[in-house]
Design an enzyme around this catalytic site. Structure first.
Site, PDB file in Angstrom:
ATOM      1  N   ARG A 239      -4.682   0.364  -7.355  1.00 39.48           N
ATOM      2  CA  ARG A 239      -3.484   0.895  -6.694  1.00 39.48           C
ATOM      3  C   ARG A 239      -2.788   1.958  -7.546  1.00 39.48           C
ATOM      4  NH1 ARG A 239      -2.099  -2.381  -2.121  1.00 39.48           N
ATOM      5  NH2 ARG A 239      -2.484  -4.583  -2.417  1.00 39.48           N
TER       6      ARG A 239
ATOM      7  N   ASP B 135      -5.718  -0.429  -2.320  1.00 39.70           N
ATOM      8  CA  ASP B 135      -6.449  -1.309  -3.233  1.00 39.70           C
ATOM      9  C   ASP B 135      -7.799  -1.739  -2.708  1.00 39.70           C
ATOM     10  OD1 ASP B 135      -5.397  -3.089  -1.144  1.00 39.70           O
ATOM     11  OD2 ASP B 135      -6.022  -4.725  -2.460  1.00 39.70           O
TER      12      ASP B 135
ATOM     13  N   LYS C 228      -7.320   6.475  10.147  1.00 36.44           N
ATOM     14  CA  LYS C 228      -8.738   6.300  10.497  1.00 36.44           C
ATOM     15  C   LYS C 228      -8.830   6.129  12.016  1.00 36.44           C
ATOM     16  CE  LYS C 228     -10.860   4.130   6.429  1.00 36.44           C
ATOM     17  NZ  LYS C 228     -11.435   2.889   5.872  1.00 36.44           N
TER      18      LYS C 228
ATOM     19  N   GLY D 123       0.775  -1.245   0.000  1.00 32.23           N
ATOM     20  CA  GLY D 123       0.000   0.000   0.000  1.00 32.23           C
ATOM     21  C   GLY D 123       0.800   1.286   0.000  1.00 32.23           C
TER      22      GLY D 123
ATOM     23  N   ASP E 150      -5.424   1.858  10.346  1.00 32.36           N
ATOM     24  CA  ASP E 150      -6.856   1.593  10.517  1.00 32.36           C
ATOM     25  C   ASP E 150      -7.068   1.050  11.933  1.00 32.36           C
ATOM     26  OD1 ASP E 150      -9.413   0.277  10.261  1.00 32.36           O
ATOM     27  OD2 ASP E 150      -9.219   0.416   8.101  1.00 32.36           O
TER      28      ASP E 150
ATOM     29  N   GLU F  52       3.641   4.224   6.124  1.00 32.39           N
ATOM     30  CA  GLU F  52       2.399   3.473   5.890  1.00 32.39           C
ATOM     31  C   GLU F  52       1.467   4.259   4.988  1.00 32.39           C
ATOM     32  OE1 GLU F  52       0.957   0.828   6.014  1.00 32.39           O
ATOM     33  OE2 GLU F  52       1.240  -0.315   7.833  1.00 32.39           O
ATOM     34  N   ASP F  53       0.600   3.553   4.283  1.00 31.45           N
ATOM     35  CA  ASP F  53      -0.437   4.258   3.536  1.00 31.45           C
ATOM     36  C   ASP F  53      -1.619   4.569   4.436  1.00 31.45           C
ATOM     37  OD1 ASP F  53      -0.746   1.450   3.576  1.00 31.45           O
ATOM     38  OD2 ASP F  53      -2.274   1.549   2.025  1.00 31.45           O
TER      39      ASP F  53
ATOM     40  N   PHE G  38     -14.578   3.549   2.264  1.00 36.48           N
ATOM     41  CA  PHE G  38     -13.573   2.659   1.676  1.00 36.48           C
ATOM     42  C   PHE G  38     -12.914   3.428   0.540  1.00 36.48           C
ATOM     43  CE2 PHE G  38     -12.143  -1.730   1.785  1.00 36.48           C
ATOM     44  CZ  PHE G  38     -11.283  -1.716   0.699  1.00 36.48           C
TER      45      PHE G  38
HETATM   46  C1  PRP Z   1      -3.208  -2.250   4.853  1.00 34.04           C
HETATM   47  C2  PRP Z   1      -2.317  -1.016   4.994  1.00 34.04           C
HETATM   48  C3  PRP Z   1      -1.694  -1.172   6.350  1.00 34.04           C
HETATM   49  C4  PRP Z   1      -2.724  -1.960   7.128  1.00 34.04           C
HETATM   50  C5  PRP Z   1      -3.464  -1.042   8.050  1.00 34.04           C
HETATM   51  O1  PRP Z   1      -2.443  -3.300   4.331  1.00 34.04           O
HETATM   52  O2  PRP Z   1      -1.353  -0.930   3.979  1.00 34.04           O
HETATM   53  O3  PRP Z   1      -0.476  -1.862   6.296  1.00 34.04           O
HETATM   54  O4  PRP Z   1      -3.621  -2.539   6.175  1.00 34.04           O
HETATM   55  O5  PRP Z   1      -4.483  -1.694   8.709  1.00 34.04           O
HETATM   56  P1  PRP Z   1      -4.525  -1.928  10.275  1.00 34.04           P
HETATM   57  O6  PRP Z   1      -4.217  -0.620  10.941  1.00 34.04           O
HETATM   58  O7  PRP Z   1      -5.980  -2.339  10.524  1.00 34.04           O
HETATM   59  O8  PRP Z   1      -3.573  -3.010  10.630  1.00 34.04           O
HETATM   60  P2  PRP Z   1      -3.056  -4.608   3.614  1.00 34.04           P
HETATM   61  O9  PRP Z   1      -3.043  -5.761   4.535  1.00 34.04           O
HETATM   62  O10 PRP Z   1      -4.382  -4.261   3.003  1.00 34.04           O
HETATM   63  O11 PRP Z   1      -1.962  -4.894   2.491  1.00 34.04           O
HETATM   64  P3  PRP Z   1      -1.485  -3.947   1.296  1.00 34.04           P
HETATM   65  O12 PRP Z   1      -0.616  -2.859   1.897  1.00 34.04           O
HETATM   66  O13 PRP Z   1      -0.708  -4.870   0.421  1.00 34.04           O
HETATM   67  O14 PRP Z   1      -2.699  -3.376   0.629  1.00 34.04           O
END
Ligand code: PRP
Length: 179
Positions: A164, A158, A130, A43, A102, A98-99, A151
């Protein structure tokens, strides 16, 4: 715009402006410190590349792939290391990029892991935050934008591995992920 997208949430210009601010924030803290900037894949890749290029401080870069969502829109609560760092973090000032933060589970686990490996400091910069969804007590040092519970996709983020490569961030239509 793609038919599955509802609206633009953040334009390329809005993102670019904030990236500059985040880079300046890091430059102030890490000048002369030879930090290690870590991109949490997949991400954060777009944000990471723009961020490190906007910094004046020389940084080393490394990558780690973590997955917690898979095809779901809910965090599994058990982030998995798919690919580990190549570099050692021992004694290093780590800038984790980080992107999105959450539930906070991913970040919580990464902090535990990297501090456990002897990182001298651990600083988080996230593009999106968030806070209303947080399940564990963790906060980024710099977060570019706060998001409600929509979302969103694009600029690295993604839905089922799609969207992406959008250069902006958009809100995904609810019927797409609720079907
Ligand atoms: C997403 C995002 C963070 C994580 C955040 O990754 O990139 O790493 O979730 O969520 P959290 O705070 O609830 O842990 P994802 O698992 O979707 O993988 P990606 O980066 O490959 O999209």
């Amino acid at each position: 715009m793609n038919e599955n997208l509802q609206s633009v949430f953040l334009s390329e210009e809005q993102i670019k402006e904030k990236v500059k601010e985040a880079a300046a924030w890091l430059d102030e803290r890490f000048k002369d410190k030879n930090p290690l900037a870590v991109s949490v894949l997949k991400g954060s890749v777009m944000f990471f590349c723009d961020l490190v290029r906007a910094m004046e401080t020389p940084v080393q870069i490394d990558f780690m792939t973590i997955s917690s969502y898979g095809k779901s829109t809910q965090s599994s609560g058990m982030p998995k290391i798919v690919m580990d760092l190549a570099a050692s973090v021992e004694g290093r000032d780590v800038i984790l990029v980080e992107d999105i933060v959450d539930s906070g589970n991913t970040l919580y686990k990464l902090r535990e892991l990297l501090v456990g490996r002897g990182a001298k400091s651990f600083t988080v910069v996230t593009l999106l935050d968030k806070p209303s969804r947080r399940k564990v007590d963790i906060k980024a040092g710099f977060s570019c934008f706060e998001v409600d519970d929509e979302f969103i996709v694009g600029y690295g983020l993604d839905y089922d591995q799609q969207f992406r490569n959008l250069p902006y961030i958009a809100v995904l239509k609810r019927e797409v992920y609720e079907k």
